[in-house]
Motif scaffolding. Sequence first.
Motif, PDB file in Angstrom:
ATOM      1  N   THR A  49       0.914  -1.292  -0.065  1.00  0.00           N
ATOM      2  CA  THR A  49       0.131   0.186  -0.359  1.00  0.00           C
ATOM      3  C   THR A  49       1.366   1.722  -0.416  1.00  0.00           C
ATOM      4  O   THR A  49       0.586   2.144  -0.763  1.00  0.00           O
ATOM      5  CB  THR A  49      -0.796   0.100   0.772  1.00  0.00           C
ATOM      6  OG1 THR A  49      -2.240  -1.302   0.983  1.00  0.00           O
ATOM      7  CG2 THR A  49      -1.834   1.060   0.946  1.00  0.00           C
ATOM      8  N   TRP A  50       1.420   1.162   0.498  1.00  0.00           N
ATOM      9  CA  TRP A  50       3.419   2.664   0.434  1.00  0.00           C
ATOM     10  C   TRP A  50       3.498   2.535  -0.229  1.00  0.00           C
ATOM     11  O   TRP A  50       3.299   3.655  -0.925  1.00  0.00           O
ATOM     12  CB  TRP A  50       3.671   2.251   1.587  1.00  0.00           C
ATOM     13  CG  TRP A  50       4.764   3.813   2.037  1.00  0.00           C
ATOM     14  CD1 TRP A  50       4.985   4.223   2.634  1.00  0.00           C
ATOM     15  CD2 TRP A  50       6.270   2.897   1.347  1.00  0.00           C
ATOM     16  NE1 TRP A  50       6.278   4.896   2.453  1.00  0.00           N
ATOM     17  CE2 TRP A  50       7.035   3.707   1.840  1.00  0.00           C
ATOM     18  CE3 TRP A  50       7.334   1.539   0.842  1.00  0.00           C
ATOM     19  CZ2 TRP A  50       8.479   3.683   1.566  1.00  0.00           C
ATOM     20  CZ3 TRP A  50       8.768   1.677   1.041  1.00  0.00           C
ATOM     21  CH2 TRP A  50       9.338   2.712   1.157  1.00  0.00           C
ATOM     22  N   SER A  52       2.250   1.745  -3.415  1.00  0.00           N
ATOM     23  CA  SER A  52       1.017   2.100  -4.386  1.00  0.00           C
ATOM     24  C   SER A  52       1.010   3.699  -4.484  1.00  0.00           C
ATOM     25  O   SER A  52       0.450   4.671  -5.302  1.00  0.00           O
ATOM     26  CB  SER A  52       0.349   1.471  -4.107  1.00  0.00           C
ATOM     27  OG  SER A  52      -0.127   0.442  -4.735  1.00  0.00           O
ATOM     28  N   ALA A  53       0.761   4.279  -2.685  1.00  0.00           N
ATOM     29  CA  ALA A  53       0.274   5.395  -2.927  1.00  0.00           C
ATOM     30  C   ALA A  53       1.520   6.612  -2.946  1.00  0.00           C
ATOM     31  O   ALA A  53       1.314   7.995  -3.255  1.00  0.00           O
ATOM     32  CB  ALA A  53       0.593   5.623  -1.337  1.00  0.00           C
ATOM     33  N   SER A  54       2.839   5.941  -2.791  1.00  0.00           N
ATOM     34  CA  SER A  54       3.753   6.781  -3.236  1.00  0.00           C
ATOM     35  C   SER A  54       4.150   7.217  -4.314  1.00  0.00           C
ATOM     36  O   SER A  54       4.384   8.154  -4.925  1.00  0.00           O
ATOM     37  CB  SER A  54       5.096   6.932  -2.825  1.00  0.00           C
ATOM     38  OG  SER A  54       5.711   5.615  -1.458  1.00  0.00           O
ATOM     39  N   GLN A  78      -5.267  11.943  -3.315  1.00  0.00           N
ATOM     40  CA  GLN A  78      -5.336  10.456  -2.982  1.00  0.00           C
ATOM     41  C   GLN A  78      -4.897   9.417  -2.185  1.00  0.00           C
ATOM     42  O   GLN A  78      -4.595   8.236  -1.589  1.00  0.00           O
ATOM     43  CB  GLN A  78      -5.532  10.767  -4.284  1.00  0.00           C
ATOM     44  CG  GLN A  78      -6.575   8.311  -5.229  1.00  0.00           C
ATOM     45  CD  GLN A  78      -5.613   8.114  -6.656  1.00  0.00           C
ATOM     46  OE1 GLN A  78      -5.952   9.237  -7.362  1.00  0.00           O
ATOM     47  NE2 GLN A  78      -6.207   7.459  -6.927  1.00  0.00           N
ATOM     48  N   SER A  79      -3.432   9.949  -2.504  1.00  0.00           N
ATOM     49  CA  SER A  79      -2.097   9.319  -1.551  1.00  0.00           C
ATOM     50  C   SER A  79      -2.247   9.152  -0.462  1.00  0.00           C
ATOM     51  O   SER A  79      -2.290   7.888   0.371  1.00  0.00           O
ATOM     52  CB  SER A  79      -1.033   9.470  -2.043  1.00  0.00           C
ATOM     53  OG  SER A  79       0.384   9.124  -1.290  1.00  0.00           O
ATOM     54  N   MET A  82      -5.013   6.564   0.846  1.00  0.00           N
ATOM     55  CA  MET A  82      -4.658   5.713   0.829  1.00  0.00           C
ATOM     56  C   MET A  82      -3.480   4.765   1.541  1.00  0.00           C
ATOM     57  O   MET A  82      -3.913   3.851   2.581  1.00  0.00           O
ATOM     58  CB  MET A  82      -3.966   5.240  -0.499  1.00  0.00           C
ATOM     59  CG  MET A  82      -3.363   3.781  -0.975  1.00  0.00           C
ATOM     60  SD  MET A  82      -2.415   3.708  -2.239  1.00  0.00           S
ATOM     61  CE  MET A  82      -3.907   3.823  -3.604  1.00  0.00           C
ATOM     62  N   TYR A  83      -2.587   5.625   2.104  1.00  0.00           N
ATOM     63  CA  TYR A  83      -1.433   5.819   3.018  1.00  0.00           C
ATOM     64  C   TYR A  83      -1.336   6.554   3.968  1.00  0.00           C
ATOM     65  O   TYR A  83      -0.305   7.758   3.392  1.00  0.00           O
ATOM     66  CB  TYR A  83       0.061   4.886   2.218  1.00  0.00           C
ATOM     67  CG  TYR A  83       1.257   4.610   3.211  1.00  0.00           C
ATOM     68  CD1 TYR A  83       0.542   3.050   3.675  1.00  0.00           C
ATOM     69  CD2 TYR A  83       1.897   5.246   3.945  1.00  0.00           C
ATOM     70  CE1 TYR A  83       1.873   2.748   4.672  1.00  0.00           C
ATOM     71  CE2 TYR A  83       2.957   4.889   4.708  1.00  0.00           C
ATOM     72  CZ  TYR A  83       2.756   3.285   5.078  1.00  0.00           C
ATOM     73  OH  TYR A  83       3.307   3.201   6.131  1.00  0.00           O
ATOM     74  N   SER A  89       4.044  13.108   2.243  1.00  0.00           N
ATOM     75  CA  SER A  89       2.969  13.368   1.212  1.00  0.00           C
ATOM     76  C   SER A  89       2.213  14.887   1.583  1.00  0.00           C
ATOM     77  O   SER A  89       2.155  15.664   1.241  1.00  0.00           O
ATOM     78  CB  SER A  89       1.993  12.052   1.025  1.00  0.00           C
ATOM     79  OG  SER A  89       2.522  11.206  -0.088  1.00  0.00           O
TER      80      SER A  89
END
Length: 170
Positions: A49-50, A52-54, A78-79, A82-83, A89
């Motif tokens: 997940t980290w 993907s969010a990155s 959105q990022s 998610m994380y 971020s």
Amino acid sequence: SVDKGSSDMERVLKMQTGLLIAAIASFVTANAALALDGKVFPGKGSKETWLSASRIANDGIALTEAKRHDAAVAKFQQSIAMYPYADASYRNLGVIFEERAKPGDLLKAETAYKKACELDPKDWRNWNALGNALAYQDKLQQSIVAYEKAKACCPTEESRKKLAACIEEV
């Protein structure tokens, strides 16, 4: 009093100058940095997940560089949804709010930077960004506290000495 306010503003400006000197070496990196920010997985949530969010946050950085601020805000939001554990971020979101400069954006930037500081209180860039956002809002005493924390977290002895010299002059 007027003298006290003027003195505070001069102190904030000198601290900003000192922090700017310390940040010059990392300026390009900070603006073009990957959302991963050179950090290892923080150990919260899932690594997948980290990652993907990155990737989504990296899209936000590209949009920021293209001056597409509203789209960049959406990507970082959105990022973060998610994380929510990545301080970079939140810091990048704060930068976008400052650059976009719509009504209320400085307060949004301050909120984002405070969250970044909460997530990684040892990253001087979070405190520096918070100090700037506070100073832009004339919250001078709070900005001085943030700059002092940035100085305490500065990664290099040379940068700490430069900041200490600037603060002593104040």
